[in-house]
Design a protein around this motif. Structure first.
Motif, PDB file in Angstrom:
ATOM      1  N   HIS A  77     -99.919  81.823 -18.920  1.00 57.39           N
ATOM      2  CA  HIS A  77     -98.751  82.431 -18.219  1.00 57.39           C
ATOM      3  C   HIS A  77     -98.997  82.676 -16.893  1.00 57.39           C
ATOM      4  CE1 HIS A  77     -96.597  84.058 -22.367  1.00 57.39           C
ATOM      5  NE2 HIS A  77     -96.599  82.866 -22.129  1.00 57.39           N
ATOM      6  N   ARG A  78     -97.838  82.752 -16.171  1.00 47.24           N
ATOM      7  CA  ARG A  78     -98.137  83.145 -14.575  1.00 47.24           C
ATOM      8  C   ARG A  78     -97.769  84.542 -14.481  1.00 47.24           C
ATOM      9  NH1 ARG A  78     -96.515  79.083  -9.956  1.00 47.24           N
ATOM     10  NH2 ARG A  78     -98.353  78.280 -10.868  1.00 47.24           N
ATOM     11  N   ILE A  79     -98.339  85.306 -14.146  1.00 53.25           N
ATOM     12  CA  ILE A  79     -97.981  86.919 -14.031  1.00 53.25           C
ATOM     13  C   ILE A  79     -98.244  87.298 -12.549  1.00 53.25           C
ATOM     14  CG2 ILE A  79     -98.638  87.181 -16.441  1.00 53.25           C
ATOM     15  CD1 ILE A  79    -101.440  88.511 -15.406  1.00 53.25           C
ATOM     16  N   GLN A  80     -98.101  88.683 -12.491  1.00 56.32           N
ATOM     17  CA  GLN A  80     -98.325  89.386 -11.327  1.00 56.32           C
ATOM     18  C   GLN A  80     -98.499  90.905 -11.774  1.00 56.32           C
ATOM     19  OE1 GLN A  80     -95.645  89.136  -8.182  1.00 56.32           O
ATOM     20  NE2 GLN A  80     -96.254  91.228  -7.041  1.00 56.32           N
ATOM     21  N   GLN A 132     -92.430  84.107 -19.696  1.00 57.68           N
ATOM     22  CA  GLN A 132     -92.123  84.540 -21.029  1.00 57.68           C
ATOM     23  C   GLN A 132     -90.673  84.769 -21.000  1.00 57.68           C
ATOM     24  OE1 GLN A 132     -93.120  88.909 -22.201  1.00 57.68           O
ATOM     25  NE2 GLN A 132     -94.529  87.887 -23.644  1.00 57.68           N
ATOM     26  N   GLY A 133     -89.955  83.966 -22.164  1.00 56.05           N
ATOM     27  CA  GLY A 133     -88.590  84.112 -22.096  1.00 56.05           C
ATOM     28  C   GLY A 133     -87.856  83.103 -21.064  1.00 56.05           C
ATOM     29  N   PHE A 134     -87.346  83.762 -20.223  1.00 59.33           N
ATOM     30  CA  PHE A 134     -86.441  82.718 -19.164  1.00 59.33           C
ATOM     31  C   PHE A 134     -87.434  82.550 -18.148  1.00 59.33           C
ATOM     32  CE2 PHE A 134     -83.394  82.508 -15.757  1.00 59.33           C
ATOM     33  CZ  PHE A 134     -82.991  81.538 -15.969  1.00 59.33           C
ATOM     34  N   ARG A 135     -88.117  81.284 -18.082  1.00 59.94           N
ATOM     35  CA  ARG A 135     -89.036  80.913 -17.274  1.00 59.94           C
ATOM     36  C   ARG A 135     -88.390  80.458 -16.023  1.00 59.94           C
ATOM     37  NH1 ARG A 135     -92.990  77.421 -18.622  1.00 59.94           N
ATOM     38  NH2 ARG A 135     -92.856  76.259 -16.880  1.00 59.94           N
ATOM     39  N   PHE A 136     -87.231  80.767 -15.810  1.00 60.39           N
ATOM     40  CA  PHE A 136     -86.681  80.195 -14.457  1.00 60.39           C
ATOM     41  C   PHE A 136     -86.428  81.347 -13.442  1.00 60.39           C
ATOM     42  CE2 PHE A 136     -85.483  77.098 -17.498  1.00 60.39           C
ATOM     43  CZ  PHE A 136     -85.632  75.942 -17.027  1.00 60.39           C
ATOM     44  N   ALA A 171     -79.090  72.654 -17.182  1.00 62.58           N
ATOM     45  CA  ALA A 171     -79.054  72.686 -18.611  1.00 62.58           C
ATOM     46  C   ALA A 171     -80.117  73.208 -19.267  1.00 62.58           C
ATOM     47  CB  ALA A 171     -78.732  71.233 -19.161  1.00 62.58           C
ATOM     48  N   GLU A 172     -81.273  73.211 -19.032  1.00 71.69           N
ATOM     49  CA  GLU A 172     -82.298  73.775 -19.695  1.00 71.69           C
ATOM     50  C   GLU A 172     -82.373  75.219 -19.494  1.00 71.69           C
ATOM     51  OE1 GLU A 172     -87.184  73.697 -19.891  1.00 71.69           O
ATOM     52  OE2 GLU A 172     -86.164  72.087 -18.647  1.00 71.69           O
ATOM     53  N   ALA A 173     -82.034  75.744 -18.139  1.00 72.27           N
ATOM     54  CA  ALA A 173     -82.064  77.124 -17.723  1.00 72.27           C
ATOM     55  C   ALA A 173     -80.691  77.757 -18.674  1.00 72.27           C
ATOM     56  CB  ALA A 173     -81.569  77.391 -16.316  1.00 72.27           C
ATOM     57  N   GLU A 174     -79.743  77.359 -18.859  1.00 66.62           N
ATOM     58  CA  GLU A 174     -78.713  77.828 -19.499  1.00 66.62           C
ATOM     59  C   GLU A 174     -78.891  77.975 -21.181  1.00 66.62           C
ATOM     60  OE1 GLU A 174     -75.278  75.215 -19.317  1.00 66.62           O
ATOM     61  OE2 GLU A 174     -74.925  75.810 -16.947  1.00 66.62           O
ATOM     62  N   THR A 207     -76.808  81.194   3.383  1.00 71.15           N
ATOM     63  CA  THR A 207     -77.706  81.087   2.352  1.00 71.15           C
ATOM     64  C   THR A 207     -77.554  80.469   1.134  1.00 71.15           C
ATOM     65  OG1 THR A 207     -78.346  83.512   3.155  1.00 71.15           O
ATOM     66  CG2 THR A 207     -79.282  83.018   1.021  1.00 71.15           C
ATOM     67  N   LEU A 208     -78.514  79.461   0.704  1.00 67.20           N
ATOM     68  CA  LEU A 208     -78.037  78.801  -0.594  1.00 67.20           C
ATOM     69  C   LEU A 208     -79.084  79.339  -1.729  1.00 67.20           C
ATOM     70  CD1 LEU A 208     -77.077  76.463  -2.072  1.00 67.20           C
ATOM     71  CD2 LEU A 208     -78.923  74.801  -1.185  1.00 67.20           C
ATOM     72  N   SER A 209     -78.305  79.941  -2.639  1.00 72.37           N
ATOM     73  CA  SER A 209     -79.090  80.437  -3.792  1.00 72.37           C
ATOM     74  C   SER A 209     -79.254  79.624  -4.951  1.00 72.37           C
ATOM     75  CB  SER A 209     -78.598  81.883  -4.113  1.00 72.37           C
ATOM     76  OG  SER A 209     -78.524  82.637  -3.057  1.00 72.37           O
ATOM     77  N   TYR A 210     -80.020  79.454  -5.651  1.00 75.35           N
ATOM     78  CA  TYR A 210     -80.068  78.462  -6.983  1.00 75.35           C
ATOM     79  C   TYR A 210     -81.187  78.743  -7.968  1.00 75.35           C
ATOM     80  CZ  TYR A 210     -84.142  77.068  -4.016  1.00 75.35           C
ATOM     81  OH  TYR A 210     -85.097  76.985  -3.338  1.00 75.35           O
ATOM     82  N   VAL A 211     -81.043  78.384  -9.068  1.00 73.11           N
ATOM     83  CA  VAL A 211     -82.185  78.798  -9.980  1.00 73.11           C
ATOM     84  C   VAL A 211     -83.214  77.418 -10.216  1.00 73.11           C
ATOM     85  CG1 VAL A 211     -82.407  78.693 -12.640  1.00 73.11           C
ATOM     86  CG2 VAL A 211     -80.617  79.915 -11.528  1.00 73.11           C
TER      87      VAL A 211
END
Length: 257
Positions: A77-80, A132-136, A171-174, A207-211
């Protein structure tokens, strides 16, 4: 060496280590059973002092138990934790070992440093888990253009580039968000890319926002900017990059769309 998968090798290695500890403790207990009975009183008297002296050790052990029992994170896992961010490469009874990302390098690339964090930290502060869970994650880039640029064309170009570039993730994020929302009380935000505009120091700042997958933030920014630069070049002057000195009057006006 008989286990080809890295995860299986790691689990077997940890099992052997903990089994060795258990065997040694059992052997010592059986071997010195009579003597341990005689020293139990002395240990009881000194117990309070030992607890104070070893409070950090006890807290780290409690943290290790909390990590495992509450599934805070696991290897890979990637954590902080605090100011340290990276990928977990080992979890021992006393410490969590992390391959650091960021720090003096830009983006989420590895810095090359291996950080060992006492497990007691998970009981004291915030623990962020990217895997964990939503990895996006939601990320954004800022695109400064001159005030003479066609703002409608700029918005159309940015959204087109973003939808084309992040389409593989949507699609994967949804699906991932639906799984998380089944377990937690969450709203259903739009995962489509969005563009917002402010006027900043005499320039149009989009500002361009994206997942994006948390492991691909730096790569995604490179892809987006590469295509945006190409589109600005092809616009025949309808879009132009703003320089830091362009425009004379700073402004804090905001345009909501």
């Amino acid at each position: 060496r008989h286990f080809r998968e890295r995860d299986a090798r790691y689990r077997v290695r940890k099992f052997v280590v903990y089994a060795g500890y258990a065997v040694v403790i059992l052997f010592v207990t059986v071997l010195f059973e009579d003597r341990l009975g005689r020293v139990s009183l002395a240990l009881g008297v000194a117990g309070a002092g030992v607890v104070v002296a070893l409070q950090d050790v006890i807290a780290s052990f409690a943290g290790w138990f909390a990590i495992g029992s509450s599934n805070l994170y696991t290897v890979g896992h990637r954590i902080q934790i605090g100011e340290t961010k990276g990928d977990v490469i080992d979890i021992s009874i006393m410490r969590t070992t992390v391959m650091e990302t960021g720090s003096w390098v830009s983006g989420d690339s590895y810095s090359g440093r291996v950080v060992r964090i006492p497990n007691s930290y998970v009981l004291k502060g915030l623990v962020f888990n990217y895997s964990q869970g939503f990895r996006f994650v939601w990320d954004e880039i800022k695109v400064p253009l001159t005030t003479n640029s066609d703002q409608h064309l700029a918005r159309e170009v940015l959204l087109g580039v973003a939808k084309e570039t992040v389409a593989d993730y949507l699609a994967e994020a949804e699906r991932s968000w639906r799984e998380v929302s089944d377990n937690f009380r969450l709203e259903n935000p739009s995962l489509e890319p969005t563009v917002t505009l402010i006027v900043n120091s005499g320039s149009l700042e989009f500002t361009l926002s994206y997942v994006v997958d948390y492991t691909s933030r730096t790569l995604m920014k490179d892809r987006l900017f590469t295509k945006i630069v190409q589109e600005v070049t092809r616009s025949n002057g309808k879009l132009a990059w703003a320089s830091p000195s362009s425009g004379a009057q700073p402004s804090d006006a905001r345009f909501h769309h």
